[in-house]
Structure formats: structure tokens, C-alpha cells
Design a protein around this motif. Structure first.
Motif, PDB file in Angstrom:
ATOM      1  N   GLY A 207      12.276   3.558  -0.334  1.00 44.18           N
ATOM      2  CA  GLY A 207      12.055   3.292   1.076  1.00 44.18           C
ATOM      3  C   GLY A 207      10.602   3.003   1.361  1.00 44.18           C
ATOM      4  N   GLY A 208      10.349   1.981   2.169  1.00 50.28           N
ATOM      5  CA  GLY A 208       8.998   1.649   2.618  1.00 50.28           C
ATOM      6  C   GLY A 208       8.916   1.706   4.121  1.00 50.28           C
ATOM      7  N   ASP A 214       9.658  -1.522  10.998  1.00 52.16           N
ATOM      8  CA  ASP A 214       9.791  -2.462   9.883  1.00 52.16           C
ATOM      9  C   ASP A 214      10.201  -1.763   8.586  1.00 52.16           C
ATOM     10  OD1 ASP A 214       7.411  -1.126   9.850  1.00 52.16           O
ATOM     11  OD2 ASP A 214       6.145  -2.903   9.795  1.00 52.16           O
ATOM     12  N   GLU A 215      10.944  -0.690   8.692  1.00 54.50           N
ATOM     13  CA  GLU A 215      11.448   0.055   7.545  1.00 54.50           C
ATOM     14  C   GLU A 215      12.219  -0.857   6.582  1.00 54.50           C
ATOM     15  OE1 GLU A 215      13.463   4.104   7.979  1.00 54.50           O
ATOM     16  OE2 GLU A 215      15.166   2.733   7.812  1.00 54.50           O
ATOM     17  N   VAL A 216      12.034  -0.618   5.269  1.00 52.55           N
ATOM     18  CA  VAL A 216      12.728  -1.386   4.232  1.00 52.55           C
ATOM     19  C   VAL A 216      13.384  -0.399   3.266  1.00 52.55           C
ATOM     20  CG1 VAL A 216      12.543  -3.206   2.502  1.00 52.55           C
ATOM     21  CG2 VAL A 216      10.907  -3.128   4.393  1.00 52.55           C
ATOM     22  N   LYS A 233       7.824  -5.036  -2.654  1.00 54.28           N
ATOM     23  CA  LYS A 233       6.566  -4.303  -2.506  1.00 54.28           C
ATOM     24  C   LYS A 233       5.395  -5.265  -2.346  1.00 54.28           C
ATOM     25  CE  LYS A 233       5.659  -0.842  -5.296  1.00 54.28           C
ATOM     26  NZ  LYS A 233       5.290   0.316  -4.448  1.00 54.28           N
ATOM     27  N   ALA A 234       5.360  -6.295  -3.163  1.00 52.52           N
ATOM     28  CA  ALA A 234       4.255  -7.258  -3.093  1.00 52.52           C
ATOM     29  C   ALA A 234       4.279  -8.017  -1.768  1.00 52.52           C
ATOM     30  CB  ALA A 234       4.335  -8.231  -4.262  1.00 52.52           C
ATOM     31  N   ARG A 235       5.467  -8.383  -1.322  1.00 50.45           N
ATOM     32  CA  ARG A 235       5.588  -9.182  -0.094  1.00 50.45           C
ATOM     33  C   ARG A 235       5.171  -8.397   1.144  1.00 50.45           C
ATOM     34  NH1 ARG A 235       9.715  -9.035   3.249  1.00 50.45           N
ATOM     35  NH2 ARG A 235      11.123  -8.142   1.664  1.00 50.45           N
ATOM     36  N   VAL A 236       5.676  -7.167   1.277  1.00 50.50           N
ATOM     37  CA  VAL A 236       5.379  -6.414   2.494  1.00 50.50           C
ATOM     38  C   VAL A 236       3.935  -5.924   2.505  1.00 50.50           C
ATOM     39  CG1 VAL A 236       7.790  -5.762   2.839  1.00 50.50           C
ATOM     40  CG2 VAL A 236       6.300  -4.247   1.537  1.00 50.50           C
ATOM     41  N   ARG A 237       3.382  -5.616   1.342  1.00 47.61           N
ATOM     42  CA  ARG A 237       1.975  -5.204   1.297  1.00 47.61           C
ATOM     43  C   ARG A 237       1.060  -6.367   1.666  1.00 47.61           C
ATOM     44  NH1 ARG A 237       1.729  -3.090  -3.464  1.00 47.61           N
ATOM     45  NH2 ARG A 237       1.632  -0.887  -2.943  1.00 47.61           N
ATOM     46  N   GLU A 238       1.402  -7.547   1.214  1.00 48.06           N
ATOM     47  CA  GLU A 238       0.616  -8.725   1.550  1.00 48.06           C
ATOM     48  C   GLU A 238       0.711  -9.023   3.039  1.00 48.06           C
ATOM     49  OE1 GLU A 238      -1.745 -12.036   1.606  1.00 48.06           O
ATOM     50  OE2 GLU A 238      -1.531 -10.508   0.041  1.00 48.06           O
ATOM     51  N   LEU A 243       0.928  -0.251   2.484  1.00 43.77           N
ATOM     52  CA  LEU A 243       2.316   0.125   2.214  1.00 43.77           C
ATOM     53  C   LEU A 243       2.386   1.612   1.931  1.00 43.77           C
ATOM     54  CD1 LEU A 243       5.323  -0.367   1.567  1.00 43.77           C
ATOM     55  CD2 LEU A 243       4.637  -0.958  -0.769  1.00 43.77           C
ATOM     56  N   LEU A 244       3.202   2.318   2.696  1.00 41.00           N
ATOM     57  CA  LEU A 244       3.555   3.704   2.402  1.00 41.00           C
ATOM     58  C   LEU A 244       5.000   3.708   1.948  1.00 41.00           C
ATOM     59  CD1 LEU A 244       1.973   5.608   5.438  1.00 41.00           C
ATOM     60  CD2 LEU A 244       1.100   5.481   3.106  1.00 41.00           C
TER      61      LEU A 244
END
Length: 258
Positions: A207-208, A214-216, A233-238, A243-244
């Protein structure tokens, strides 16, 4: 005497504050917020401001914002790096309490999740209170953890009957023998260490931005979802600049379908 509340704010949404935390907010004169460097820092602060506005409105309290000390890598290794970082952070807390909180006033720190889980603020404030020799009192208000929210969102129990559960860090699972892990919640995993658990008959529940708009969520056998997890992970951090995330690794039992 000065008093400081360490308030567990949950994963970030106002919905996750406990009644005890809400009532404590009403007793605070000054809220202290530490601002991290980097893109996305304003959003992290805004979550705290949103909680205060939701429950307190716009008046009746003061907010003091300070820059959070940067963790600088030292040649002596990880432990010394963290120790030096914590020393600097403790000095910052001491300065804020001395300069921004008057005698007889109450301060508050809104801490992610629960203050006792992978957050050394409790230790730092306890050391300051001891050194203050009665001039500073503090109290911990427990909060909903990301561990609880993760399992609730995936609709699974944290533990299985007759089995233990480990809560650990990405640093540990990055180097441990994969066969040692049966049920582990992994936090602070900046290097996507779940990649090491392919071909291990493991499931992952990831879970992010838990509890946020915007929870994933991603779950499934590590072998099947590893690439999707890395890409996500790469997409949402960018996109956000931060990212938590957190995940549960669970070894599949013989009586479970693959």
C-alpha cells in the motif's frame, strides 16, 4: 512547567485520528511542524494543517514550522549516521521548546501513524524531559498505524493462526536470508527489497499513501506483481516527489492455492 503532547495522527487523513487525539488537539497552544527538504514537502505539511483546520478551525493555536535536519551519510557507517542525525534533531527540538513555548503553555507534535512505531521522537523528547529536571512534561497519544490500515484495506488479518508476525525495515529484508521470512510487515523500504522474494512462494500486500485520497493498493504473488510494483512505485514517486509505502510479505502455505 511546559507540556508537550506527541500525537499519533494516523496515516494522514483526518478520519484516522482517535477521539483521544482530537480532544488533545484542543488543549494545545503551539503545534510544531518539521519541514523536510525536497519536492513534495509542502503536501506533507498540508496534511497536518488539514487535520488542524478540520478539528480546530483557523484560530486558537499557533503553528511553528522549522526545517528538519538532513541526514548526512558519515564514513563511520549507518549507526553513526543515524546517531548524529538524531543528535541534531534533538537539539532542534530543544531550541523550539525553549524559544517558542512559554512556561505554562502546551505544545503538540503531530506524528505519522503511532509515535511508538519506527519514530525516534519519543526517545528524543524523553531525553529532553529528563534533562529539564521537571520543567518539561510530555505525554504520548497513540495513533492508528499504517500496519492496521494496510491489513484493513486488503481485508486480511495481520497474523494467521499459530504463526508469529514480524515488523521490520527494508534494510533488514534487503540483506536477510529470504527463507527466514514467513510473515513480515516491511516499513521504510526505499530500495524495493521485495524483489529478493521472487521464487520464494511468497505473497505481497502493498500500500502507498494509505488513508489518503491518492491511495494505491497492489497484492498478489510476488512473482506475478513484482514488475507492476516496481513500475508503480517509480511512477507515483515521480509524480508526487515522495512516497510513503508499506507492505506485508507472507509465505504461502501448502494448503493455499498459488
Amino acid at each position: 512547567m511546559k507540556k508537550l503532547y506527541l500525537i499519533g495522527m494516523g496515516p494522514g487523513s483526518p478520519d484516522y485520528l482517535t477521539v483521544q487525539a482530537i480532544e488533545t488537539l484542543k488543549r494545545v497552544d503551539v503545534f510544531f511542524m518539521l519541514e523536510k527538504d525536497g519536492r513534495g514537502k509542502h503536501e506533507l505539511l498540508q496534511m497536518r494543517h488539514a487535520i488542524l483546520k478540520h478539528y480546530l478551525g483557523d484560530s486558537g493555536y499557533r503553528v511553528v514550522t522549522a526545517t528538519s535536519p538532513e541526514r548526512r551519510t558519515l564514513p563511520d557507517g549507518y549507526q553513526e549516521t543515524v546517531r548524529a542525525w538524531h543528535n541534531t534533531k534533538r537539539e532542534l527540538f530543544a531550541h523550539l521548546l525553549a524559544e517558542e513555548l512559554a512556561d505554562g503553555q502546551t505544545g503538540g507534535l503531530l506524528l505519522w501513524g503511532d509515535p511508538a512505531l519506527y519514530d525516534q521522537t519519543v526517545t528524543m523528547i524523553a531525553e529532553l524531559a529528563e534533562a529539564a529536571a521537571g520543567a518539561l512534561e510530555f505525554e504520548i497519544i497513540p495513533g492508528i498505524t499504517s500496519v492496521q490500515v494496510l491489513t484493513a484495506k486488503h481485508k486480511i488479518p495481520l497474523n494467521r493462526v499459530g504463526e508469529s508476525i514480524t515488523i521490520t525495515t527494508g534494510r533488514h529484508v534487503e540483506h536477510c536470508d529470504p527463507s527466514e521470512i514467513d510473515n513480515a510487515v516491511v516499513m521504510l523500504d526505499y530500495n524495493a527489497s521485495f524483489q529478493r522474494f521472487t521464487d520464494q512462494n511468497m505473497d505481497v500486500y502493498w500500500g502507498g499513501y494509505l488513508g489518503c485520497a491518492d491511495e494505491v493498493l497492489i497484492s498478489g504473488p510476488v512473482d506475478s506483481v513484482c514488475d507492476e510494483l516496481l513500475q508503480t512505485k517509480a511512477r507515483v514517486r515521480e509524480a508526487k516527489g515522495w512516497l510513503l509505502d508499506i507492505y506485508l510479505l507472507r509465505r504461502r502455505r501448502d494448503d493455499e492455492a498459488s
